[in-house]
Scaffold this active site. Structure first.
Site, PDB file in Angstrom:
ATOM      1  CB  SER A 131      -0.864  -0.235   1.580  1.00 47.99           C
ATOM      2  OG  SER A 131      -1.909   0.963   0.745  1.00 47.99           O
ATOM      3  CG  HIS A 155      -5.424  -2.243   0.088  1.00 50.88           C
ATOM      4  ND1 HIS A 155      -5.119  -2.394  -0.439  1.00 50.88           N
ATOM      5  CD2 HIS A 155      -4.983  -2.229   1.593  1.00 50.88           C
ATOM      6  CE1 HIS A 155      -4.439  -1.108  -0.466  1.00 50.88           C
ATOM      7  NE2 HIS A 155      -4.056  -0.915   1.258  1.00 50.88           N
TER       8      HIS A 155
END
Length: 315
Positions: free
Chosen positions: A137, A293
């Site tokens: 991320s 995610h």
């Protein structure tokens, strides 16, 4: 997050050009004073960097008389060097706290250019060679930024669920900060109290526990828990953390191996950005994992296998 043995050809590839074995302390918080990076062709920016805290994990059976060039692992927003330590690693790894996270210093500037400069400074200070960068991320965009700007410092790159594009950051993160500020204001003494305050802002217990991992009791006698991360700095940075500092792949490319791992239930690496990934990183590979995610924590074994295969020598 590597599962290779030190005797494999892949290990030699990762460590090519190494002259000595790394010897770093196993855990460091703010190891050296801050200094300014001088502007020049091989540096990222003429602004102050911060010394990054890190944990060193060495293989149980090191190779005699050989340096194991490290894998540098960078967490995402609200993460720390404590994340993902349970995945079995055999090569030398450095789990870093990026600026404004964990035990690393706080600094008003919080963007990818600054974070990449911190990592570049760290690599130079410790004389590291042929490093593998793994980032999730926010850490993925930090790793991509460093690889594109200073490819000589990087052997290869693993970007987990992020892409080299400008994209709006999910509104979840602003909501998390709202809840975390409420916890700071409440001066809670137990994590159960903090969790109750945070629950209206995030229904997932796993994510709440991840965020609450940033709580600590500051020195000074008070029993109240506070967040270690500077919420006011990160709140101001949110509008720009979806940005990527490079816009034109015709001007800069990373021509060494790169692996992009995306969660198929996540929106951060949609199909339409894949051609742009190929322009910035022409030797990239893409692996899809059936998860959201939080790829590394949701599917750790799939993640580990993807990295192992990526680092193995190609026919």
């Amino acid at each position: 997050m590597i599962g290779l043995t030190s005797s494999t050809p892949a290990f030699r590839q990762v460590c090519s050009g190494c002259a000595r074995r790394i010897r770093l302390p196993t855990s460091v918080s703010a190891p050296v004073p801050r200094r300014s990076l001088a502007a020049g062709p091989r540096t990222l920016a003429p602004f102050s960097t911060v010394p990054l805290a890190y944990d060193l994990h060495e293989p149980a059976k090191p190779v005699a008389d050989k340096q194991t060039s490290p894998i540098i692992i960078m967490h995402g927003l609200f993460g720390s060097k404590k994340n993902n330590r349970t995945i079995n690693l055999i090569l030398t790894t450095l789990h870093q706290d990026l600026r404004n996270h964990g035990e690393s210093p706080h600094e008003e500037r919080h963007d990818y250019t600054a974070m990449a400069a911190d990592v570049a400074d760290f690599i130079r200070q410790h004389g590291l060679k042929e490093s593998t960068l793994i980032g999730h991320s926010m850490g993925a965009k930090t790793a991509m930024t460093l690889a594109l700007h200073e490819p000589d410092l990087v052997a290869n790159l693993v970007a987990v669920d992020n892409a080299p594009v400008d994209a709006r950051l999910a509104s979840d993160f602003a909501r998390y900060i709202q809840g975390m500020k409420k916890i700071d204001e409440a001066a809670v003494t137990r994590q159960a109290e903090a969790d109750k305050i945070l629950e209206p802002y995030e229904k997932s217990l796993t994510i709440r526990q991840f965020l609450l991992g940033n709580l600590h009791r500051p020195a000074g006698g008070s029993n109240a828990q506070k967040f270690r991360v500077p919420l006011h700095i990160l709140a101001k940075a949110l509008d720009h953390l979806g940005d990527f500092p490079f816009k034109d792949p015709g001007e800069v490319r990373f021509v060494k191996p790169a692996l992009f791992i995306r969660g198929t239930q996540s929106k951060y690496v949609p199909d339409e950005v894949i051609p742009l990934i190929g322009q910035f990183f022409p030797k990239f590979e893409l692996v899809d994992v059936d998860c959201g995610h939080w790829v590394i924590s949701e599917k750790p074994e799939e993640f580990r296998r993807a990295v192992i295969e990526f680092l193995e020598p190609k026919e």
